[in-house]
Motif scaffolding. Sequence first.
Motif, PDB file in Angstrom:
ATOM      1  N   ILE A  71     -56.663 -19.200   6.761  1.00  0.00           N
ATOM      2  CA  ILE A  71     -58.078 -18.801   6.721  1.00  0.00           C
ATOM      3  C   ILE A  71     -58.268 -17.453   7.411  1.00  0.00           C
ATOM      4  N   ALA A  72     -57.656 -17.267   8.572  1.00  0.00           N
ATOM      5  CA  ALA A  72     -57.835 -16.024   9.335  1.00  0.00           C
ATOM      6  C   ALA A  72     -57.231 -14.816   8.622  1.00  0.00           C
ATOM      7  N   ASN A  73     -56.174 -15.032   7.840  1.00  0.00           N
ATOM      8  CA  ASN A  73     -55.467 -13.910   7.209  1.00  0.00           C
ATOM      9  C   ASN A  73     -55.561 -13.928   5.689  1.00  0.00           C
ATOM     10  N   TYR A  74     -56.481 -14.692   5.150  1.00  0.00           N
ATOM     11  CA  TYR A  74     -56.543 -14.896   3.706  1.00  0.00           C
ATOM     12  C   TYR A  74     -56.564 -13.563   2.944  1.00  0.00           C
ATOM     13  N   GLY A  75     -55.638 -13.443   1.987  1.00  0.00           N
ATOM     14  CA  GLY A  75     -55.575 -12.245   1.146  1.00  0.00           C
ATOM     15  C   GLY A  75     -54.813 -11.091   1.766  1.00  0.00           C
ATOM     16  N   ARG A  76     -54.371 -11.232   3.011  1.00  0.00           N
ATOM     17  CA  ARG A  76     -53.640 -10.156   3.703  1.00  0.00           C
ATOM     18  C   ARG A  76     -52.243 -10.636   4.082  1.00  0.00           C
ATOM     19  N   THR A  77     -51.329  -9.686   4.153  1.00  0.00           N
ATOM     20  CA  THR A  77     -49.989  -9.985   4.655  1.00  0.00           C
ATOM     21  C   THR A  77     -50.009  -9.850   6.165  1.00  0.00           C
TER      22      THR A  77
END
Length: 169
Positions: free
Chosen positions: A101-107
């Motif tokens: 959830i905190a990093n959704y869509g990011r590496t």
Amino acid sequence: MQKVIIIGNCGSGKTTFAKKLGQKTGLPIIHPDRAYWHGSWQTRDRDAFDAALQQALDKPCWIMDGNYHRTLPYRLEHCDTVFFFDLPTITCLWGITRRVIANYGRTRPDMGGNCPERFDRNKWALYRNVFLFNRQHREQYLTLLKGATGVNVTVFRNRKQAERFLDSL
């Protein structure tokens, strides 16, 4: 404490602990995930990964987070300190959920390649692995750690113990 390995179930807090320990000690952090993953969720071949791991182990000091079960006995020969996050499965399941959830869509910075966090079939496989970790690997890890000579081993049963350890530095 010059060569540190941090192991435990996914979502247990290994990378967060590694970052905080690195800030406290000044030791460089090595994330094996950076050597393992490349491209878009593609894994490196075994020889390339092993070569990158060996290069990291040859450095004079480091903090290394991550399991990579196959390499653990070898890495234990190169470290002086191990932190094992022996946390309940539910804690780890919640940990990976929060991480996605905190990093959704990011590496994440500790990952290699283009590996954005998302909920997909690969993530469900990760949840399965987390659910099975204590059944499949916990005893093996504890046995390996008991046999590790010349290695200072600390086992954390919850995140508060890890935080207290960091506060004591």
